[in-house]
Motif scaffolding. Structure first.
Motif: not given
Length: 273
Positions: A142-145, A16-17, A68-69, A33-34
């Motif tokens: 959190l944008d699931i799409s 992770r970043m 995201l990761r 949320d990296p």
């Protein structure tokens, strides 16, 4: 009575970043949320290829944490699992596909279906996410799409009903989160008893995928992209109901990036004065 050897692989996300660039959290509006590093993307792809080339292991379905990761890790791993090769069992693709989001032409998306599962998310407590990183309004946004759009085209399955309908609440106790992971692993396996599953999630979940199914085991290290390989026999009755045996852990300590030991191997200390 028909039977099936069901495999479940529980895999941690890649590098992770924020752990490579500590100042990243000061620049990004979503410091909790990296994304992955480039090395993380490559290792996710190569781990997917390793799973693909494991004898007797064919992944049918993937479930992924909405962070995201994890979605980026799943995207690369699924790309390796769906890669169109030269007709052999060994994937001949160049490593560049690991970080190439436009490599869809080299994939066969019909091989695997992918779904986002809230129950595989990070344990939402201060031991795993620093208090200073938690959104003050409690909205993890959190944008699931948008997350689904990061997965290989044609692989997303929106018809799979989620085990968890939403994220757990903040300050979920660590031990409660571990129980959640075990419950979700078993629930997903029972929901798709005739399919092999890959669960892309967080380090604690991979540890649970060992300690919950091996008695008296302590997990002390889970590397990026480490995974635990579970297997059980599922017996189907004529009416399609089934019974399942206990999961067995097939990954030995250190073999796939998960290190653990048995408490029975620790010698008892005598009283010292």
């Amino acid at each position: 009575m028909e039977s099936f050897e069901q495999n479940v692989v529980v895999m941690r996300h890649g590098e992770r970043m924020d752990l490579v660039e500590p100042l990243w959290i000061t620049r990004d509006p979503r410091p909790w949320d990296p994304p992955l590093t480039e090395d993380g993307k490559i290792k996710a792809w190569t781990t997917g290829r390793k799973i693909r080339n494991t004898p007797g292991l064919r992944i049918d379905r993937v479930f992924v944490s909405p962070f995201l990761r994890c979605v980026q890790t799943a995207s690369r791993a699924v790309s390796a699992l769906c890669a169109v090769g030269d007709g052999s069992d060994v994937d001949p693709l160049l490593i560049e596909v690991a970080s190439d989001d436009s490599a869809a032409a080299r994939l066969d998306p019909s091989k695997i279906k992918v779904s986002i599962e809230y129950g595989l998310c990070e344990i939402l407590c201060k031991e795993t996410i620093g208090q200073e990183l938690v959104p003050r309004d409690g909205n993890w946004t959190l944008d699931i799409s948008q997350l689904e759009a990061k997965l290989p085209a044609g692989t997303v399955d929106n018809s799979a009903e989620r085990i968890y309908k939403q994220l757990p609440q903040w300050e979920e106790p660590l031990e409660v989160g571990r129980i959640r992971y075990k419950d979700v692993i078993l629930a997903l396996a029972d929901k798709f008893p005739n399919e092999n599953l890959l669960l892309v999630t967080h380090g604690e979940a991979v540890g649970v995928a060992v300690s919950a199914f091996l008695e008296d085991m302590v997990v002390y290290d889970v590397d990026f992209c480490a995974y635990s390989h579970l297997r059980r026999r599922v017996n189907f009755k004529p009416n399609q109901s089934f019974t399942a045996e206990e999961f067995q852990v097939l990954s030995n300590t250190g073999q796939t990036g998960v290190c653990y030991y048995s408490t029975n191997d620790i010698p008892l200390l005598s009283n010292l004065s």
